[in-house]
Design a protein around this motif. Structure first.
Motif, PDB file in Angstrom:
ATOM      1  N   ASP A   1       0.638  -1.096  -0.237  1.00 23.90           N
ATOM      2  CA  ASP A   1      -0.222  -0.197  -0.045  1.00 23.90           C
ATOM      3  C   ASP A   1       1.593   1.721  -0.327  1.00 23.90           C
ATOM      4  O   ASP A   1       0.596   2.274  -0.358  1.00 23.90           O
ATOM      5  CB  ASP A   1      -0.778  -0.166   1.117  1.00 23.90           C
ATOM      6  CG  ASP A   1      -2.046  -1.243   0.953  1.00 23.90           C
ATOM      7  OD1 ASP A   1      -2.302  -1.570  -0.140  1.00 23.90           O
ATOM      8  OD2 ASP A   1      -2.663  -1.503   2.043  1.00 23.90           O
ATOM      9  N   GLU A   2       1.498   0.955   0.709  1.00 18.91           N
ATOM     10  CA  GLU A   2       2.965   2.840   0.783  1.00 18.91           C
ATOM     11  C   GLU A   2       3.434   2.487  -0.749  1.00 18.91           C
ATOM     12  O   GLU A   2       3.603   3.712  -0.688  1.00 18.91           O
ATOM     13  CB  GLU A   2       3.987   2.031   2.168  1.00 18.91           C
ATOM     14  CG  GLU A   2       5.104   3.264   2.349  1.00 18.91           C
ATOM     15  CD  GLU A   2       6.060   3.094   3.230  1.00 18.91           C
ATOM     16  OE1 GLU A   2       6.645   4.058   3.192  1.00 18.91           O
ATOM     17  OE2 GLU A   2       5.984   1.778   3.597  1.00 18.91           O
ATOM     18  N   ALA A   3       3.651   1.422  -0.769  1.00 21.56           N
ATOM     19  CA  ALA A   3       4.602   1.662  -1.937  1.00 21.56           C
ATOM     20  C   ALA A   3       3.685   2.167  -3.550  1.00 21.56           C
ATOM     21  O   ALA A   3       3.987   2.612  -4.156  1.00 21.56           O
ATOM     22  CB  ALA A   3       4.822   0.203  -2.874  1.00 21.56           C
ATOM     23  N   PHE A   4       2.003   1.600  -3.230  1.00 23.89           N
ATOM     24  CA  PHE A   4       1.266   2.748  -4.130  1.00 23.89           C
ATOM     25  C   PHE A   4       1.326   3.600  -4.070  1.00 23.89           C
ATOM     26  O   PHE A   4       1.261   4.303  -4.900  1.00 23.89           O
ATOM     27  CB  PHE A   4      -0.237   1.911  -4.211  1.00 23.89           C
ATOM     28  CG  PHE A   4      -0.761   1.940  -5.632  1.00 23.89           C
ATOM     29  CD1 PHE A   4      -1.270   1.719  -6.574  1.00 23.89           C
ATOM     30  CD2 PHE A   4      -1.686   3.071  -5.094  1.00 23.89           C
ATOM     31  CE1 PHE A   4      -1.915   2.350  -7.717  1.00 23.89           C
ATOM     32  CE2 PHE A   4      -2.541   3.822  -5.622  1.00 23.89           C
ATOM     33  CZ  PHE A   4      -2.422   3.285  -6.873  1.00 23.89           C
ATOM     34  N   GLN A   5       1.183   4.488  -2.894  1.00 22.45           N
ATOM     35  CA  GLN A   5       0.696   5.579  -2.663  1.00 22.45           C
ATOM     36  C   GLN A   5       2.638   6.637  -2.450  1.00 22.45           C
ATOM     37  O   GLN A   5       2.248   7.505  -3.818  1.00 22.45           O
ATOM     38  CB  GLN A   5       1.059   5.401  -1.367  1.00 22.45           C
ATOM     39  CG  GLN A   5      -0.894   5.089  -1.025  1.00 22.45           C
ATOM     40  CD  GLN A   5      -1.957   5.890  -1.713  1.00 22.45           C
ATOM     41  OE1 GLN A   5      -1.919   6.512  -1.777  1.00 22.45           O
ATOM     42  NE2 GLN A   5      -3.050   4.831  -1.995  1.00 22.45           N
ATOM     43  N   GLU A   6       3.510   5.842  -2.694  1.00 22.79           N
ATOM     44  CA  GLU A   6       4.272   6.606  -3.467  1.00 22.79           C
ATOM     45  C   GLU A   6       4.584   6.785  -4.743  1.00 22.79           C
ATOM     46  O   GLU A   6       5.099   8.139  -5.397  1.00 22.79           O
ATOM     47  CB  GLU A   6       5.747   6.092  -2.659  1.00 22.79           C
ATOM     48  CG  GLU A   6       5.905   6.064  -0.884  1.00 22.79           C
ATOM     49  CD  GLU A   6       6.415   8.137  -0.494  1.00 22.79           C
ATOM     50  OE1 GLU A   6       6.731   7.940  -1.527  1.00 22.79           O
ATOM     51  OE2 GLU A   6       5.778   8.163   0.196  1.00 22.79           O
TER      52      GLU A   6
END
Length: 261
Positions: A203-208
């Motif tokens: 999820d963090e990877a997608f947001q970044e």
């Protein structure tokens, strides 16, 4: 109808970018040949296209196998009478450095991405020439030019595709066959989410990744398909040997997303 009655082969055409290109081509009048190693998703994509009135067939093919490619071309000719357009989209990816990559893994990525492009082009070009010319579009990647950590085989294969694009454009010019590449950046496809699944925090990877996009969104399959449609059509009749970035200006940014490092 920008591709009316143009017989168009799309490899890896059962999902993601390939499916979007197949649909876009069909909506503009092409007779579509979906080639894919996955029979289940291929038949599903075919049903969707046919239900929308698109003239299409599905051929199961592993583009890294010469006999499969020969069979693919034979089926396109048998079903529709010839070949006008080839889109080399079938792809394999992997997140590993050179040291981490086994020879078997390296060969798998190279065989699908680069050898597959070579084989499909080798057997399609003579048939396209018989029709008086046409177009080949290779789906490469911005990773051919700028990349991230631990993407050795994939980046190398896509760099090879862009070099092959330029070389084929020279050899095919006298046949009235244009050869170009499209280089997508981050695209909303199943392959993207498979990559994210292997990261510590998807999820963090997608947001970044999303923050890195100048247009505020990642691209869709249709964004890539629209670029391909132009290069496949006669509107691009004097464009050959080029690699078109379809990236929403992400390529020109100085910073790189940190979640891949």
């Amino acid at each position: 109808m920008r591709l009316k009655d143009k017989v168009s082969i799309i490899t890896g055409g059962s999902q993601g970018i390939g499916e979007a290109i197949a649909r876009k081509a069909g909506e503009h009048g092409a007779k579509v040949v979906i080639a894919d190693i996955n029979e289940e998703t291929g038949e599903k994509a075919l049903d969707c296209l046919k239900s929308d009135g698109i003239d299409a067939v599905f051929v199961k093919a592993d583009v890294s196998r010469e006999q499969d490619v020969i069979h693919l071309m034979d089926q396109a000719i048998q079903q529709f009478g010839g070949i006008d357009v080839l889109v080399n989209n079938a792809a394999a990816t992997m997140r590993k450095s050179v040291v981490e990559t086994t020879l078997e893994e390296w060969n798998r990525v190279m065989n699908v991405n680069l050898t597959g492009t070579f084989l499909c082009s080798k057997y399609a070009i003579p048939e396209i020439e018989k029709r008086g010319g046409g177009a080949i579009v290779n789906i490469a990647s911005w990773h051919a030019y700028r990349t991230i950590t631990r993407l050795a085989a994939y980046a190398a294969s896509k760099g090879g595709m862009t070099a092959l694009t330029r070389q084929m454009a020279l050899d095919c010019g006298k046949m009235n066959i244009r050869v170009n590449a499209v280089c997508p950046s981050t695209v909303d496809t199943p392959m993207l989410y498979e990559t994210f699944k292997n990261l510590p925090d998807p999820d963090e990877a997608f947001q970044e990744t999303l923050k890195f996009q100048p247009l505020g969104r990642i691209s869709t399959g249709e964004d890539i398909a629209n670029a391909c449609l132009f290069l496949m059509s006669d509107e691009a009749s004097y464009i050959s040997g080029h690699s078109l970035m379809v990236d929403g200006a992400a390529f020109v940014k100085l910073a790189r997303p940190l979640m891949f490092d």
